[in-house]
Design a protein around this motif. Structure first.
Motif, mmCIF file in Angstrom:
data_model
loop_
_atom_site.group_PDB
_atom_site.id
_atom_site.type_symbol
_atom_site.label_atom_id
_atom_site.label_comp_id
_atom_site.label_asym_id
_atom_site.label_seq_id
_atom_site.Cartn_x
_atom_site.Cartn_y
_atom_site.Cartn_z
ATOM 1 N N ASN A 427 -20.072 -53.269 13.592
ATOM 2 C CA ASN A 427 -21.047 -54.085 12.847
ATOM 3 C C ASN A 427 -20.816 -53.883 11.354
ATOM 4 O OD1 ASN A 427 -23.084 -54.857 15.202
ATOM 5 N ND2 ASN A 427 -22.623 -52.651 15.406
ATOM 6 N N PRO A 428 -19.761 -54.478 10.818
ATOM 7 C CA PRO A 428 -19.443 -54.238 9.414
ATOM 8 C C PRO A 428 -20.511 -54.817 8.488
ATOM 9 C CG PRO A 428 -18.026 -55.932 10.316
ATOM 10 C CD PRO A 428 -18.780 -55.369 11.470
ATOM 11 N N PRO A 429 -20.829 -54.124 7.400
ATOM 12 C CA PRO A 429 -21.811 -54.635 6.425
ATOM 13 C C PRO A 429 -21.187 -55.776 5.616
ATOM 14 C CG PRO A 429 -20.861 -52.603 5.628
ATOM 15 C CD PRO A 429 -20.288 -52.807 6.997
ATOM 16 N N ARG A 430 -22.090 -56.524 4.964
ATOM 17 C CA ARG A 430 -21.607 -57.624 4.122
ATOM 18 C C ARG A 430 -21.254 -57.097 2.743
ATOM 19 N NH1 ARG A 430 -25.611 -59.151 0.642
ATOM 20 N NH2 ARG A 430 -27.745 -58.414 1.110
ATOM 21 N N ALA A 431 -20.305 -57.760 2.091
ATOM 22 C CA ALA A 431 -19.899 -57.360 0.739
ATOM 23 C C ALA A 431 -20.939 -57.817 -0.271
ATOM 24 C CB ALA A 431 -18.543 -57.955 0.407
ATOM 25 N N VAL A 432 -21.253 -56.957 -1.219
ATOM 26 C CA VAL A 432 -22.205 -57.298 -2.275
ATOM 27 C C VAL A 432 -21.608 -58.372 -3.174
ATOM 28 C CG1 VAL A 432 -23.498 -56.397 -4.243
ATOM 29 C CG2 VAL A 432 -23.235 -55.013 -2.166
ATOM 30 N N ALA A 437 -14.904 -57.340 -3.819
ATOM 31 C CA ALA A 437 -14.912 -56.262 -2.827
ATOM 32 C C ALA A 437 -13.524 -55.981 -2.271
ATOM 33 C CB ALA A 437 -15.856 -56.618 -1.681
ATOM 34 N N PRO A 438 -13.187 -54.710 -2.096
ATOM 35 C CA PRO A 438 -11.924 -54.366 -1.440
ATOM 36 C C PRO A 438 -12.055 -54.545 0.069
ATOM 37 C CG PRO A 438 -13.146 -52.376 -1.959
ATOM 38 C CD PRO A 438 -13.951 -53.514 -2.512
ATOM 39 N N PHE A 443 -14.559 -45.890 8.160
ATOM 40 C CA PHE A 443 -14.471 -44.432 7.978
ATOM 41 C C PHE A 443 -14.827 -44.050 6.541
ATOM 42 C CE2 PHE A 443 -12.135 -40.661 6.671
ATOM 43 C CZ PHE A 443 -12.498 -39.745 7.640
ATOM 44 N N ALA A 444 -14.202 -44.725 5.556
ATOM 45 C CA ALA A 444 -14.467 -44.417 4.149
ATOM 46 C C ALA A 444 -15.901 -44.740 3.781
ATOM 47 C CB ALA A 444 -13.488 -45.183 3.259
ATOM 48 N N TYR A 445 -16.435 -45.816 4.363
ATOM 49 C CA TYR A 445 -17.813 -46.209 4.060
ATOM 50 C C TYR A 445 -18.799 -45.131 4.551
ATOM 51 C CZ TYR A 445 -22.111 -48.985 4.015
ATOM 52 O OH TYR A 445 -23.399 -49.429 3.803
ATOM 53 N N THR A 446 -18.587 -44.694 5.776
ATOM 54 C CA THR A 446 -19.465 -43.645 6.331
ATOM 55 C C THR A 446 -19.319 -42.341 5.548
ATOM 56 O OG1 THR A 446 -19.221 -44.629 8.524
ATOM 57 C CG2 THR A 446 -20.087 -42.394 8.423
ATOM 58 N N ASP A 460 -21.028 -48.566 -2.731
ATOM 59 C CA ASP A 460 -21.605 -49.484 -3.727
ATOM 60 C C ASP A 460 -21.149 -50.930 -3.538
ATOM 61 O OD1 ASP A 460 -22.833 -47.300 -4.897
ATOM 62 O OD2 ASP A 460 -21.104 -46.916 -6.216
ATOM 63 N N MET A 461 -20.123 -51.144 -2.733
ATOM 64 C CA MET A 461 -19.551 -52.498 -2.606
ATOM 65 C C MET A 461 -20.041 -53.235 -1.368
ATOM 66 S SD MET A 461 -17.825 -52.572 -5.328
ATOM 67 C CE MET A 461 -16.953 -54.132 -5.106
#
Length: 497
Positions: A427-432, A437-438, A443-446, A460-461
């Motif tokens: 369930n990937p989050p949406r980009a701000v 956004a990259p 893994f990096a997000y968590t 932050d992104m």
């Protein structure tokens, strides 16, 4: 002198044997037989006739020099199997001759108060009491094998070559007066009470025993009260309560000093007194404590100093006071049983026993065991704190083991990292800002969510939506908790004790 006393036939035998120190045997005993058998038992002495009866007055006068010594001989009073009538009393006198009574029945008391004597041996006898208060014995006093139906009092006495009560039976179950009273006595050689059977209190408070004290096989019986009062006693060499030693009543060694081995085996039972073994404020070079069964009653070693303590926690009672106890070496049992051992104080948590255990493990090079003991201390102390302290303590324990298990933080971090990676991967989050956004990496997000600061810039992104937003907030809070707990635990561990 003999005529003025009007000696009987039996007394004249003693009178005539004195100059050469010859033994006068009244009992009809065959070679190799015991004089305490059948009609020759001292307890039956009241039935002995005039042919075996000697007045105590005659013995006292001989001891005080009523008859001269024989040429080339050492005079002494040596009598076996006699009935001694009257009180054998010498107050403040100087006795230059040895007194040996064996298998005799003494109807009256023996009192040698403040006397200076040679060796006194009353062996296998029956007597009503013995009083040797303040006596000075240039030899030894022996009551071995005798049955004393009253008190034995040797307060402030001095014995050059020993005090022997081997197999002595003393019966004086008095509430306040001891059966054996040896307060402030001095024994320059051994004090031997092996296999003695004493009903009533044994008081050796303030005694100095330069050759050690043996209670091997002794039976001390004073239920519900003090069986042995040895407060402030000083023992050179060894104090042994071993063999079939039995104490029915409190054994009190408060403030005593043993400059050698203190060994306790056997049985101690005193559930009806404040303490079964009261050994506080002692100084002991080596303490060997392995009774044959768990001590029945409360034990205290509070504020004692021990060189080497060798014991078995299995024989300690459930109520045990160790606050203030220090030791240089500890022998017996693993860390789990030792932690239980220091946590039995009936008044609740005491930090010093834990700190002493930690100090011992560190001196012995066992840092891991020291950490386990320190962790146990913190867990037990948590029970004494308020609600906020208990909750914070549980959190520290759960996350990092109060800082003594920092790897727990890594375990929790890894579990949360796996959960976040899987959830946000599905369930990937949406980009701000989609145009800036990259590429999204769960893994990096968590990882960013779990850290107090953003390491990869993912946090932050991207902005989670729906129920994953609650997960993201939870990961942020968990990260702060882990970081705070880790810092708090490290601070606690690194802070000097």
């Amino acid at each position: 002198m003999a005529r003025s006393l009007r000696l009987t036939k039996a007394e004249r035998r003693v009178w005539n044997a004195f100059p050469t120190g010859e033994m006068v045997e009244f009992a009809d005993v065959k070679p190799g037989a015991t004089r305490t058998a059948g009609v020759n038992a001292p307890k039956d002495g009241v039935t002995w006739g005039p042919e075996r009866t000697v007045r105590a007055e005659v013995i006292a006068k001989l001891l005080l020099g009523a008859r001269e010594a024989g040429a080339g001989a050492v005079p002494a009073v040596r009598v076996s199997g006699a009935r001694i009538t009257g009180a054998l009393q010498i107050f403040g006198g100087t006795v230059e001759h040895e007194l040996v009574l064996s298998g005799c029945h003494l109807e009256g008391p023996v009192r040698l108060t403040d006397c200076r004597t040679r060796t006194v041996r009353l062996t296998d006898c029956r007597l009503s009491s013995f009083g040797g208060v303040g006596m000075r014995v240039e030899g030894h006093l022996s009551l071995s094998g005798s049955h004393v139906t009253g008190p034995v009092q040797v307060m402030r006495a001095q014995f050059a070559t020993g005090l022997w009560l081997a197999g002595t039976k003393v019966e004086h179950p008095h509430e306040t007066e001891p059966a054996l009273q040896g307060t402030a006595m001095i024994v320059d050689s051994v004090a031997y009470l092996g296999n003695a059977d004493i009903t009533g209190m044994t008081r050796l408070a303030g005694a100095r025993l330069n050759g050690g004290l043996s209670l091997t096989g002794a039976k001390l019986r004073n239920p519900g009260r003090l069986a042995l009062d040895a407060d402030g006693m000083v023992v050179e060499e060894a104090l042994r309560c071993t063999g079939d030693f039995l104490s029915l009543g409190c054994v009190r060694l408060r403030g005593s000093r043993v400059n050698g081995l203190l060994a306790i085996r056997g049985v101690i039972r005193s559930p009806d007194t404040p303490y079964a073994l009261h050994a506080s404020h002692m100084e002991v070079r080596e303490f060997y404590l392995k009774p044959d069964e768990p001590i029945d009653g409360v034990v205290t070693l509070a504020h004692s100093t021990v060189g080497t303590l060798q014991d078995s926690p299995d024989t300690w009672p459930e109520r045990l006071r160790l606050n203030g106890l220090t030791y240089e070496r500890l022998r017996g049992s693993g860390v789990a049983r030792r932690i239980d051992w220091v946590s039995r104080d009936p008044e609740g948590f005491r930090p010093q026993p834990y700190e002493q255990l930690v100090a011992w493990y560190r001196r012995d090079g066992n840092e891991a065991l020291a950490r386990r003991a320190q962790l146990a201390k913190l867990r037990n102390r948590r029970r004494t704190e308020g609600l906020g302290g208990r909750l914070w303590g549980r959190l520290l324990d759960f996350t990092v083991g109060y800082g003594y298990r920092p790897w727990l933080a890594a375990v929790w971090f890894g579990i949360l990292l796996v959960i976040g990676t899987v959830v946000f991967g599905l369930n990937p989050p949406r980009a701000v800002k989609p145009e800036e956004a990259p590429g999204f990496d769960p893994f990096a997000y968590t990882f960013d969510l779990l850290l107090p600061w953003s390491a990869f810039g993912q946090r932050d992104m991207f902005d989670p939506a729906g129920w994953t937003q609650a997960l993201a907030y939870g990961l942020v809070v968990a990260g702060w908790i882990l970081a705070t707990a880790l810092i708090a635990g490290a601070t606690r561990v690194l802070r000097p004790t």
